[in-house]
Design a protein around this motif. Sequence first.
Motif, mmCIF file in Angstrom:
data_model
loop_
_atom_site.group_PDB
_atom_site.id
_atom_site.type_symbol
_atom_site.label_atom_id
_atom_site.label_comp_id
_atom_site.label_asym_id
_atom_site.label_seq_id
_atom_site.Cartn_x
_atom_site.Cartn_y
_atom_site.Cartn_z
ATOM 1 N N ALA A 209 0.838 -1.207 0.000
ATOM 2 C CA ALA A 209 0.000 0.000 0.000
ATOM 3 C C ALA A 209 0.871 1.255 0.000
ATOM 4 O O ALA A 209 0.581 2.225 -0.711
ATOM 5 C CB ALA A 209 -0.923 -0.008 1.212
ATOM 6 N N THR A 210 1.938 1.244 0.789
ATOM 7 C CA THR A 210 2.841 2.397 0.790
ATOM 8 C C THR A 210 3.479 2.593 -0.576
ATOM 9 O O THR A 210 3.575 3.735 -1.073
ATOM 10 C CB THR A 210 3.934 2.220 1.855
ATOM 11 N N GLY A 211 3.911 1.499 -1.192
ATOM 12 C CA GLY A 211 4.490 1.612 -2.535
ATOM 13 C C GLY A 211 3.512 2.210 -3.526
ATOM 14 O O GLY A 211 3.878 3.074 -4.338
ATOM 15 N N ASP A 215 3.794 5.796 -5.577
ATOM 16 C CA ASP A 215 3.641 5.872 -7.038
ATOM 17 C C ASP A 215 2.623 6.947 -7.407
ATOM 18 O O ASP A 215 2.841 7.738 -8.344
ATOM 19 C CB ASP A 215 3.187 4.522 -7.588
ATOM 20 N N ARG A 216 1.498 6.993 -6.688
ATOM 21 C CA ARG A 216 0.476 7.994 -6.976
ATOM 22 C C ARG A 216 1.019 9.408 -6.754
ATOM 23 O O ARG A 216 0.799 10.310 -7.568
ATOM 24 C CB ARG A 216 -0.745 7.768 -6.082
ATOM 25 N N LEU A 217 1.707 9.595 -5.643
ATOM 26 C CA LEU A 217 2.228 10.926 -5.344
ATOM 27 C C LEU A 217 3.236 11.380 -6.392
ATOM 28 O O LEU A 217 3.290 12.569 -6.739
ATOM 29 C CB LEU A 217 2.861 10.934 -3.955
ATOM 30 N N HIS A 224 -6.016 9.030 -3.123
ATOM 31 C CA HIS A 224 -6.117 8.154 -1.955
ATOM 32 C C HIS A 224 -6.305 8.945 -0.660
ATOM 33 O O HIS A 224 -6.820 8.413 0.324
ATOM 34 C CB HIS A 224 -4.876 7.262 -1.840
ATOM 35 N N LEU A 225 -5.933 10.225 -0.659
ATOM 36 C CA LEU A 225 -6.097 11.034 0.550
ATOM 37 C C LEU A 225 -7.565 11.286 0.857
ATOM 38 O O LEU A 225 -7.943 11.470 2.022
ATOM 39 C CB LEU A 225 -5.344 12.353 0.408
ATOM 40 N N ALA A 226 -8.398 11.273 -0.158
ATOM 41 C CA ALA A 226 -9.832 11.470 0.050
ATOM 42 C C ALA A 226 -10.505 10.240 0.648
ATOM 43 O O ALA A 226 -11.665 10.310 1.079
ATOM 44 C CB ALA A 226 -10.509 11.833 -1.277
ATOM 45 N N ASP A 227 -9.791 9.108 0.675
ATOM 46 C CA ASP A 227 -10.350 7.866 1.217
ATOM 47 C C ASP A 227 -9.888 7.589 2.640
ATOM 48 O O ASP A 227 -9.996 6.467 3.134
ATOM 49 C CB ASP A 227 -9.956 6.685 0.324
ATOM 50 N N ALA A 228 -9.372 8.624 3.325
ATOM 51 C CA ALA A 228 -8.840 8.431 4.674
ATOM 52 C C ALA A 228 -9.913 7.902 5.623
ATOM 53 O O ALA A 228 -11.096 8.259 5.516
ATOM 54 C CB ALA A 228 -8.282 9.752 5.204
ATOM 55 N N VAL A 229 -9.497 7.031 6.544
ATOM 56 C CA VAL A 229 -10.408 6.457 7.529
ATOM 57 C C VAL A 229 -9.776 6.563 8.917
ATOM 58 O O VAL A 229 -8.559 6.682 9.058
ATOM 59 C CB VAL A 229 -10.730 4.981 7.225
ATOM 60 N N VAL A 230 -10.625 6.527 9.936
ATOM 61 C CA VAL A 230 -10.195 6.516 11.334
ATOM 62 C C VAL A 230 -10.840 5.318 12.007
ATOM 63 O O VAL A 230 -12.041 5.069 11.837
ATOM 64 C CB VAL A 230 -10.610 7.803 12.066
ATOM 65 N N ARG A 231 -10.063 4.560 12.773
ATOM 66 C CA ARG A 231 -10.596 3.414 13.499
ATOM 67 C C ARG A 231 -10.074 3.430 14.926
ATOM 68 O O ARG A 231 -9.000 3.966 15.199
ATOM 69 C CB ARG A 231 -10.199 2.097 12.821
ATOM 70 N N SER A 232 -10.822 2.818 15.813
ATOM 71 C CA SER A 232 -10.351 2.613 17.180
ATOM 72 C C SER A 232 -10.895 1.281 17.674
ATOM 73 O O SER A 232 -11.851 0.730 17.097
ATOM 74 C CB SER A 232 -10.799 3.751 18.103
#
Length: 253
Positions: A209-211, A215-217, A224-232
């Motif tokens: 995922a980091t790779g 590549d996108r950047l 992908h920044l618009a798909d950010a999620v938060v979990r706990s």
Amino acid sequence: MSDAEGSTGPSEGLAGPPGGFAGLPGGVAVSHLSVYDWPADDGVCGGTPHLHLACSEAYVVTGGRGSVQTLTSSGYEVTPLAPGTIAWFTPGTIHRLVNDDDLRITVLMQNSGLPEAGDAVLTLPPKYLIDPQTYAAATVIPADASEEEKERVARARRDLALEGYRLLREADGPEPLAAFHRAAAALVRPRLADWRDRWRRGAEAAAAATGAQLDRLERGDVSHLADAVVRSEQPSAYGKFGMCGRLDVYRGT
């Protein structure tokens, strides 16, 4: 065979957005450990000596005092543990936690918690390492047993592992430790396909995922920044009997 048999850990199998990974960073997992205060016959209070074959593990000390005894092909060492200490070790390190005063640790584990889901072999005497069935008979804590029986089994396997640990520490030459390594590898071999699957869904997926994000950047693509999620998540179980102490664990462990 492990601190929390059947553990998944909070970072296993959490698929993120396309090209993403929503588990804990790097595909690690976490548990909270209160190290046993049970004295052994050498007068030392603490846990069960064991090693991991495919995972590194880290201790973040959050309370109390103690140490971790380690045994590798380079020799025997003792690392003091106090609040604020971070200590970690690589596969093949036999480790025994010692509790001097209410030692409490947050444990960080590679591969989505695999050290608590099978990647652990206790330092039992050689006659208990001949096959998985013999090993399991000496180490598995029955899930449906009473708390008193679970404690009895956990203490008995700790003391049995200390017998083998002393043999390894007192050995003359490297062959006994090498023989233990070979026996441990043979015990876990039937489970390696499951381990590989866990690694692919966890640490490998996180690295991929980091790779993909890099590549996108490089292309100027920030979608992908618009798909950010938060979990706990809160622990799913408290005070389970583990190899080294009582565990608070996550996600069905």
